[in-house]
Design an enzyme around this catalytic site. Structure first.
Site, PDB file in Angstrom:
ATOM      1  N   HIS A 201      37.584  17.841  40.927  1.00 54.71           N
ATOM      2  CA  HIS A 201      37.752  19.276  40.657  1.00 54.71           C
ATOM      3  C   HIS A 201      36.982  19.780  39.450  1.00 54.71           C
ATOM      4  O   HIS A 201      36.943  20.972  39.194  1.00 54.71           O
ATOM      5  CB  HIS A 201      39.231  19.627  40.505  1.00 54.71           C
ATOM      6  CG  HIS A 201      39.817  19.136  39.207  1.00 54.71           C
ATOM      7  ND1 HIS A 201      40.226  17.850  39.022  1.00 54.71           N
ATOM      8  CD2 HIS A 201      40.037  19.768  38.033  1.00 54.71           C
ATOM      9  CE1 HIS A 201      40.676  17.700  37.801  1.00 54.71           C
ATOM     10  NE2 HIS A 201      40.574  18.836  37.162  1.00 54.71           N
TER      11      HIS A 201
HETATM   12  C1  UD1 Z   1      42.595  23.164  34.881  1.00 61.77           C
HETATM   13  C2  UD1 Z   1      42.221  22.499  33.558  1.00 61.77           C
HETATM   14  C3  UD1 Z   1      41.778  21.057  33.845  1.00 61.77           C
HETATM   15  C4  UD1 Z   1      42.811  20.306  34.621  1.00 61.77           C
HETATM   16  C5  UD1 Z   1      43.125  21.072  35.896  1.00 61.77           C
HETATM   17  C6  UD1 Z   1      44.216  20.364  36.674  1.00 61.77           C
HETATM   18  C7  UD1 Z   1      41.268  24.050  31.880  1.00 61.77           C
HETATM   19  C8  UD1 Z   1      40.042  24.398  31.138  1.00 61.77           C
HETATM   20  N1  UD1 Z   1      41.105  23.160  32.899  1.00 61.77           N
HETATM   21  O1  UD1 Z   1      41.387  23.251  35.633  1.00 61.77           O
HETATM   22  O2  UD1 Z   1      41.587  20.393  32.602  1.00 61.77           O
HETATM   23  O3  UD1 Z   1      42.332  19.017  34.939  1.00 61.77           O
HETATM   24  O4  UD1 Z   1      43.571  22.388  35.544  1.00 61.77           O
HETATM   25  O5  UD1 Z   1      44.392  20.840  37.946  1.00 61.77           O
HETATM   26  O6  UD1 Z   1      42.330  24.532  31.561  1.00 61.77           O
HETATM   27  N2  UD1 Z   1      43.230  28.176  41.428  1.00 61.77           N
HETATM   28  C9  UD1 Z   1      43.996  28.441  42.552  1.00 61.77           C
HETATM   29  N3  UD1 Z   1      45.348  28.328  42.427  1.00 61.77           N
HETATM   30  C10 UD1 Z   1      45.952  27.960  41.271  1.00 61.77           C
HETATM   31  C11 UD1 Z   1      45.153  27.715  40.141  1.00 61.77           C
HETATM   32  C12 UD1 Z   1      43.797  27.803  40.245  1.00 61.77           C
HETATM   33  O7  UD1 Z   1      43.495  28.761  43.613  1.00 61.77           O
HETATM   34  O8  UD1 Z   1      47.195  27.863  41.245  1.00 61.77           O
HETATM   35  C13 UD1 Z   1      41.757  28.260  41.562  1.00 61.77           C
HETATM   36  C14 UD1 Z   1      41.210  29.606  41.168  1.00 61.77           C
HETATM   37  O9  UD1 Z   1      40.126  29.895  41.968  1.00 61.77           O
HETATM   38  C15 UD1 Z   1      40.739  29.374  39.745  1.00 61.77           C
HETATM   39  C16 UD1 Z   1      40.265  27.926  39.811  1.00 61.77           C
HETATM   40  O10 UD1 Z   1      41.169  27.300  40.720  1.00 61.77           O
HETATM   41  O11 UD1 Z   1      39.761  30.244  39.334  1.00 61.77           O
HETATM   42  C17 UD1 Z   1      40.287  27.211  38.494  1.00 61.77           C
HETATM   43  O12 UD1 Z   1      41.600  27.221  37.924  1.00 61.77           O
HETATM   44  P1  UD1 Z   1      41.793  27.035  36.344  1.00 61.77           P
HETATM   45  O13 UD1 Z   1      43.210  26.940  35.987  1.00 61.77           O
HETATM   46  O14 UD1 Z   1      40.998  28.043  35.625  1.00 61.77           O
HETATM   47  O15 UD1 Z   1      41.101  25.644  36.068  1.00 61.77           O
HETATM   48  P2  UD1 Z   1      41.263  24.248  36.853  1.00 61.77           P
HETATM   49  O16 UD1 Z   1      39.946  23.960  37.495  1.00 61.77           O
HETATM   50  O17 UD1 Z   1      42.478  24.201  37.696  1.00 61.77           O
END
Ligand code: UD1
Length: 363
Positions: A201
């Protein structure tokens, strides 16, 4: 007050909440809303028996600045209203840095659980978060001796640092029996040690079509079938780059799993391929060889134990590393304090300490 927001945070806070309640420590749990899907958030609360958060800030997704800024602005109001004696943050996600920064600027001391991990790769948003959170926290709870050394090398005051062990491992050990009851293996028609588990991811891997293509090509040529619970970002990237045709019959892509199902699937895997941080550690404890699809790791103990190997995400390199991992035999040695008493050590320190933000030169 504890502040959590993303999937790995929920795992790390679970043992601490149990200890707070056992010792009658007044405690408020705030969910920032960074993760909001059922399978990225809710299922972890039920699997790990975490009580309903006292408040959810509902910040959702956004660019790093937007997400971090929204959390800070929303949390500042809560901090002003609640005036906690201490803010507890865990891990290295955007919710962690946002909560630490909002608190310390209001003069509220911060305790950081999982302090001192360093990949020394400032391209990783998590590394930036780790360095900054440690710099502004008053209580630093380190998972390993190496993490303590990293903090000492940065000039952190010895009195602020407490070597308590790995909280993620306490969560794992205390839920292992429950995880063993999961039916996920039969649900997916899998046999013990007859498949590889994969998670990918990180933006460096999934936002780059060349890297993502290499990774999927390697999975499809793996000697064992690959079970791939995909993060929403990864699923979206596969579609956006038109890579669905690479998902042949040797790759089973599924939605992200809850905690107990994931631990069950990991413990029975022949090998795990991942770019996550915590999974490298869970694999070591479960004695499952790990291939980390990154050039650096902050979890250096897993490499030293022979349980984990780093691998640049190129197809042939992944396949060679996988082959070696599948041949690895022997028992991986477990680092000191990766046990079931981590939260007890942390709460012992908290109960004994006076909280005050020392003057700048003292931090
Ligand atoms: C975050 C953490 C990462 C961790 C990961 C675990 C940061 C910088 N990164 O990354 O260290 O390993 O979580 O999973 O905080 N999204 C959904 N549903 C959700 C949440 C996210 O669809 O419930 C999608 C959205 O498109 C979003 C993308 O995932 O923009 C990224 O989510 P985000 O929380 O910003 O970062 P992660 O990649 O999940």
């Amino acid at each position: 007050m504890s502040v959590v927001g993303a999937r790995p945070n929920f795992v790390k806070i679970a043992p601490l909440i149990k200890r707070f309640s056992e010792r009658d420590i007044d405690h408020i749990l705030i969910h920032t809303g960074q993760h909001y899907d059922y399978d990225m958030s809710r299922v972890f609360f039920s699997d790990l028996d975490i009580p309903e958060p006292d408040m959810n800030l509902g910040v959702g997704s956004g660019t790093h600045a937007v997400q971090t800024g929204r959390i800070m602005a929303a949390l500042e109001k809560v901090l002003l209203a609640q005036q906690p004696d201490l803010t507890m943050v865990v891990g290295d996600v955007n919710s962690t840095i946002a909560a630490a920064l909002a608190s310390v600027k209001l003069g509220i001391p911060v305790a950081h659980v999982e302090a001192g991990y360093r990949s020394f790769d400032m391209h990783m948003p998590e590394e930036i978060n780790r360095v900054l959170v440690d710099r502004i926290s008053q209580l630093l709870f380190a998972p390993t001796e190496n993490a303590v050394l990293n903090l000492m090398n940065e000039g952190t005051k010895r009195e602020s640092v407490h070597f308590v062990g790995n909280i993620m491992i306490e969560a794992l050990l205390s839920h292992k029996e429950q995880a063993d009851q999961s039916s996920v293996l039969s649900d997916l028609s899998l046999e013990e040690k007859d498949y590889c588990l994969a998670t990918v991811h990180r933006p460096q891997n999934v936002d780059d079509p060349t890297r993502l293509t290499s990774i999927l090509e390697a999975f499809s040529q793996s000697p064992l079938p690959v079970i791939f619970p995909a993060h929403p970002r990864t699923k979206e990237a596969i579609t956006r780059f038109g890579l669905n045709s690479l998902l042949d019959s040797s790759i089973t892509i599924i939605t992200p799993l809850g905690y107990l199902d994931f631990i069950r699937l990991l413990s029975s895997a022949a090998c795990v391929l991942t770019d996550s941080g915590g999974i490298q550690e869970e694999a070591l404890i479960l004695q499952v060889p790990c291939v980390t699809l990154r050039e650096t790791t902050e979890r250096v103990e897993t490499i030293a134990a022979g349980a984990n190997r780093l691998c640049s995400p190129q197809r042939d390199h992944i396949l060679t590393s996988l082959e070696k991992a599948l041949q690895s035999t022997g028992v991986f040695e477990i680092p000191l304090f990766w046990d079931e008493r981590v939260s007890t050590r942390i709460v012992d320190v908290i109960e004994q300490r006076e909280f005050a933000i020392p003057s700048y030169s003292m931090i």
